[in-house]
Design an enzyme around this catalytic site. Structure first.
Site, PDB file in Angstrom:
ATOM      1  N   CYS A 194     -16.264  19.382  61.794  1.00  0.00           N
ATOM      2  CA  CYS A 194     -15.162  19.115  60.880  1.00  0.00           C
ATOM      3  C   CYS A 194     -15.003  20.349  59.999  1.00  0.00           C
ATOM      4  CB  CYS A 194     -15.492  17.901  60.023  1.00  0.00           C
ATOM      5  SG  CYS A 194     -14.301  17.633  58.702  1.00  0.00           S
ATOM      6  N   CYS A 246      -8.501  22.579  62.336  1.00  0.00           N
ATOM      7  CA  CYS A 246      -8.851  21.167  62.121  1.00  0.00           C
ATOM      8  C   CYS A 246      -9.167  20.629  63.504  1.00  0.00           C
ATOM      9  CB  CYS A 246      -7.669  20.428  61.501  1.00  0.00           C
ATOM     10  SG  CYS A 246      -7.879  18.627  61.510  1.00  0.00           S
TER      11      CYS A 246
END
Ligand code: DGL
Length: 265
Positions: free
Chosen positions: A69, A179
């Site tokens: 992440c 992302c």
């Protein structure tokens, strides 16, 4: 056992690549769907969620970790590993491997599309900039959540268009998926850039992250795959089955409300 975590399906990209490269590795994945999205959250909440995710993974048997992440990598882990020295760390985050792999491609001008937390941190700009790579960033605030709920191609296109415009303005030749959810919308990105008649190279840091994980972590196990979520999701489950096969089941684990989820994000 290698523990991998993200707010949702994003980290499954890195996890599935680790599985392909290391069929005998034991993997445990945690998708924190109850607290998704991470991108708009302040640093202190990302810190709490990172600690919580890693604690859960450790309780499930993980001894080595991949923070799949970008939002927690830039806000919590990269700065921490930088302070403590990352060479012996049992944690791999996104920025270091991404920077190293992107440098090998000699891009001319890079646009990093990411969440608000990642853009706010400025870390990719600094890390790529330190390698002489001209970099700009753009926040696509609602895109990760739209991907998690399998939004329509029209909605995805609408959310991706600001990146196409910005890439045109700055003359980018490479778009970094900053992302981990975004590569799951690679086809929508490709359509949007093709429609604008703009050739674009897409760069997914998850590949470099998976490569580093299999290079430095223990991959000699029994090939177990354990998948945990903090809230059930049909899209998540479908993605797990597509990437790991139908026999891998997804277990929902309880949540304690450690961060403020009353705010609309
Ligand atoms: N997958 C995460 C990232 O790479 C966060 C997406 C979100 O939950 O907002 O930044």
């Amino acid at each position: 056992m290698i523990g991998i975590f993200d707010s949702g399906i994003g980290g499954l990209g890195a996890a599935s690549q680790i599985r392909k490269k290391a069929p005998r590795a034991d993997l445990v994945y945690f998708g924190d769907l109850a607290n998704m999205p991470y991108g708009p959250r302040p640093v202190h909440e990302l810190f709490t969620l990172t600690l919580d995710a890693m604690t859960r993974l450790r309780q499930a048997g993980a001894t080595e970790f991949v923070a799949a992440c970008n939002s927690v990598s830039v806000a919590v882990l990269a700065p921490m590993l930088d302070l403590f020295g990352s060479s012996h760390a049992r944690v791999i985050e996104m920025v270091g491997p991404a920077t190293h792999a992107l440098y090998q491609l000699s891009p001319k001008k890079v646009l990093v599309a990411a969440t608000l937390a990642t853009v706010r941190s400025g870390l990719y700009e600094r890390a790529f900039g330190a390698q002489g790579i001209a970099t700009e960033m753009i926040a696509l605030a609602d895109l990760a959540s739209a991907i998690e709920r399998e939004a329509s191609p029209e909605e995805l296109n609408h959310l991706i268009l600001p990146a196409v415009k910005r890439a045109q303005e700055i003359g980018a030749d490479t778009l970094v998926f900053g992302c981990t959810q975004y590569p799951f919308a690679r086809a929508a990105f490709a359509r949007a850039f093709a429609h604008a008649q703009m050739p674009m190279r897409f760069f997914d840091p998850s590949e470099a992250v998976a490569e580093q994980a299999v290079a430095v972590f223990n991959t000699d196990g029994q090939g177990k795959t354990l998948v945990l979520v903090s809230k059930p999701s049909a899209v998540f489950e479908k993605t797990v089955h597509q990437l790991f096969g139908p026999s891998v089941c997804v277990q929902t684990v309880g949540v304690e409300n450690k961060v403020d989820n009353s705010v609309e994000r």
